[in-house]
Design a protein around this motif. Structure first.
Motif: not given
Length: 115
Positions: A14-15, A17, A66, A83-84, A86
Motif C-alpha cells: 500500500a502506498g 506504485s 492516483r 500511484d498511492r 490501496r
C-alpha cells in the motif's frame, strides 16, 4: 482484428506504485478509444480509465488523483501509472481497445496490493 498484450502487473505494498503497459497489434489504424478495466472475483469488470484522441481522459472516481492513463499515439501503446495504491486496487487489470462498436480485450494482468 486487434490483439492486446498487457504487462507490468505484480505485487506492491500500500502506498506504492506500478505501471501497466498495453501493446496492441493488428489493424492499429482502426483503433478508436483505449482504456483499462479491472475485475475481482465475483464482481463485474469495471472501468478504471479511458483515453481517446483529442479528448480528456476519464477516470473512475476511486482512482482519480492516483492513476494516470497515457497513450503513445505513434505506437498506440497505452500505459496506466498507478500511484498511492490501496489494497482495494487489487484486481486483474485488462486493456481494452474499441474498434467501432466492437471491444477487444487483453488477457489481463494481476495486480496485488498488500496492506
Amino acid at each position: 482484428q486487434v490483439q492486446l498484450v498487457e504487462s507490468g502487473g505484480g505485487a506492491v505494498r500500500a502506498g506504492g506504485s506500478l505501471r501497466l503497459t498495453c501493446v496492441p497489434s493488428g489493424n492499429l489504424g482502426s483503433i478508436g478509444g483505449m482504456g483499462w478495466y479491472r475485475q475481482v472475483p465475483g464482481k463485474e469488470r469495471e472501468l478504471v480509465a479511458t483515453t481517446r484522441r483529442d479528448a480528456i481522459p476519464t477516470y473512475a472516481d476511486s482512482v482519480k488523483g492516483r492513476f494516470t492513463i497515457a497513450r503513445d499515439t505513434a505506437r498506440h501503446t497505452v500505459y496506466l501509472y498507478m500511484d498511492r495504491m490501496r489494497p482495494e486496487d487489487t484486481a486483474v487489470y485488462y486493456c481494452n481497445a474499441k474498434v467501432g462498436s466492437k471491444d477487444y480485450w487483453g488477457q489481463g494482468t494481476q495486480v496485488t496490493v498488500s496492506s
